[in-house]
Design an enzyme around this catalytic site. Structure first.
Site, mmCIF file in Angstrom:
data_model
loop_
_atom_site.group_PDB
_atom_site.id
_atom_site.type_symbol
_atom_site.label_atom_id
_atom_site.label_comp_id
_atom_site.label_asym_id
_atom_site.label_seq_id
_atom_site.Cartn_x
_atom_site.Cartn_y
_atom_site.Cartn_z
ATOM 1 N N THR A 1 0.842 -1.194 0.000
ATOM 2 C CA THR A 1 0.000 0.000 0.000
ATOM 3 C C THR A 1 0.881 1.249 0.000
ATOM 4 O O THR A 1 1.944 1.267 0.622
ATOM 5 C CB THR A 1 -0.909 0.001 1.246
ATOM 6 O OG1 THR A 1 -1.779 -1.128 1.186
ATOM 7 C CG2 THR A 1 -1.735 1.279 1.341
ATOM 8 N N ASP B 1 8.043 3.939 4.745
ATOM 9 C CA ASP B 1 8.156 5.354 5.079
ATOM 10 C C ASP B 1 9.579 5.708 5.497
ATOM 11 O O ASP B 1 10.035 6.829 5.285
ATOM 12 C CB ASP B 1 7.170 5.712 6.196
ATOM 13 C CG ASP B 1 5.734 5.477 5.761
ATOM 14 O OD1 ASP B 1 5.315 6.103 4.772
ATOM 15 O OD2 ASP B 1 5.042 4.657 6.388
ATOM 16 N N GLY C 1 3.309 2.271 7.627
ATOM 17 C CA GLY C 1 2.016 2.602 8.208
ATOM 18 C C GLY C 1 1.540 4.007 7.939
ATOM 19 O O GLY C 1 0.485 4.406 8.428
ATOM 20 N N GLY C 2 2.296 4.760 7.131
ATOM 21 C CA GLY C 2 1.844 6.106 6.797
ATOM 22 C C GLY C 2 0.512 6.101 6.080
ATOM 23 O O GLY C 2 -0.279 7.035 6.198
ATOM 24 N N GLU D 1 -0.303 -5.092 6.163
ATOM 25 C CA GLU D 1 0.984 -5.170 5.477
ATOM 26 C C GLU D 1 1.917 -6.165 6.173
ATOM 27 O O GLU D 1 2.606 -6.956 5.524
ATOM 28 C CB GLU D 1 1.643 -3.789 5.418
ATOM 29 C CG GLU D 1 0.975 -2.839 4.439
ATOM 30 C CD GLU D 1 1.529 -1.434 4.508
ATOM 31 O OE1 GLU D 1 1.453 -0.739 3.485
ATOM 32 O OE2 GLU D 1 2.017 -1.010 5.577
#
Length: 232
Positions: free
Chosen positions: A28, A86, A97-98, A105
Site C-alpha cells: 500500500t 516510510d 504505516g503512513g 501489510e
C-alpha cells in the site's frame, strides 16, 4: 531523477523478481501503486500471477487494472511481497504505516517467503524515527493504551508527541480493520528492535509500524539509478 521517477524506477526493477505463476503480496502507498500499474501491464501481456493486496485501496486499484486477486484465507502462502516504506535503515529495518495499512501489510509480508521493499532515496535514513511511528490500537481504552505507549517509549529514550490520527475531516481515522492509529513523533529511535518488542506486549496495541527482520531486500531509486540493499 525526481522523487516520483525514483519510485517508478524502483517499482520497475522489482518486476525483475516477479516470475510467472507467483503468488504476490501487494503493498500500500504511492510507490506500491506504481508497482501495481507496471504489474498490470505485464499481466495484460500474459504474465500469470495472483495478488493478495494489503489494503482496500490497493485492492480497488489492482482490480480496476485487471490484476487477478485473492486473499490470505484462500492463498495463505505467498512467494513474494513487494511494498514500500516510510523509512528504511541500512539493516533493512522499516517504519511503515503512513497509509494506515501496517497491520495487514505485516500479516501479508510475514506470510511470504520474501519481502522486497521499494523506495526512493529520501526514505533511506541512518536512524529510524524522523517519520512518526504509527501504532495500531483497538479503540477500547485507547487513551490508556497511549499512556502505556509513552511510558514504554521513554524507557528507550523515545520522546515526543503521541497523537491519534484523524482523517481529512478531523474525525478519528479508522484502519481497514476498524482500529485507531497513534502517530508517535519520536524524532529518533535508538533501539528499534527492543522498542518494537516491548510495545507489542502492551494490551490494546495491535501492531507497530516497526518492521524488524521482515524485509529481505530493498530497491532504492536514486538520482542515477536503482541501488539494492541486502542483508548484512
Amino acid at each position: 531523477m525526481t522523487g516520483d521517477n525514483q519510485k517508478q524506477a524502483a517499482a520497475r526493477r522489482a518486476l525483475d523478481f516477479v516470475e510467472d505463476g507467483m503468488k504476490l503480496g501487494i503493498g500500500t502507498g504511492s510507490t506500491a501503486e506504481e508497482f501495481v500499474k507496471l504489474l498490470a501491464e505485464r499481466v495484460a501481456g500474459g504474465l500469470k500471477v495472483i495478488g493478495v493486496p494489503t489494503s482496500e485501496r490497493t485492492a480497488a486499484l489492482a482490480k480496476k487494472l485487471g490484476v487477478p486477486l485473492s486473499n490470505l484465507d484462500d492463498t495463505p502462502h505467498l512467494d513474494l511481497t513487494i511494498d514500500g516504506a516510510d523509512e528504511l535503515d541500512s539493516q533493512l529495518r522499516l517504519i511503515k504505516g503512513g497509509g494506515g495499512a501496517l497491520l495487514r501489510e505485516k500479516i501479508v509480508a510475514t506470510s511470504s517467503d520474501r519481502m522486497i521493499v521499494i523506495v526512493d532515496a529520501s526514505k533511506v535514513v541512518k536512524t529510524l524515527g524522523a517519520f512518526p511511528l504509527p501504532i495500531e490500537v483497538i479503540p477500547f481504552g485507547a487513551v490508556s493504551t497511549a499512556a502505556a505507549i509513552a511510558k514504554i517509549a521513554s524507557i528507550y529514550d523515545c520522546h515526543g508527541k503521541i497523537a491519534r490520527r484523524c482523517d481529512s475531516y478531523g474525525e478519528p481515522f479508522f484502519t481497514d480493520s476498524n482500529n485507531f492509529i497513534f502517530d508517535c513523533d519520536f524524532g529518533k529511535i535508538p533501539d528499534p528492535d527492543s522498542l518494537a518488542r516491548e510495545l507489542n506486549l502492551i494490551p490494546g496495541v495491535v501492531e507497530t509500524g516497526l518492521f524488524i527482520g521482515i524485509a529481505t531486500h530493498a530497491l532504492v531509486g536514486t538520482p542515477t539509478g536503482v541501488d539494492m540493499i541486502e542483508p548484512k
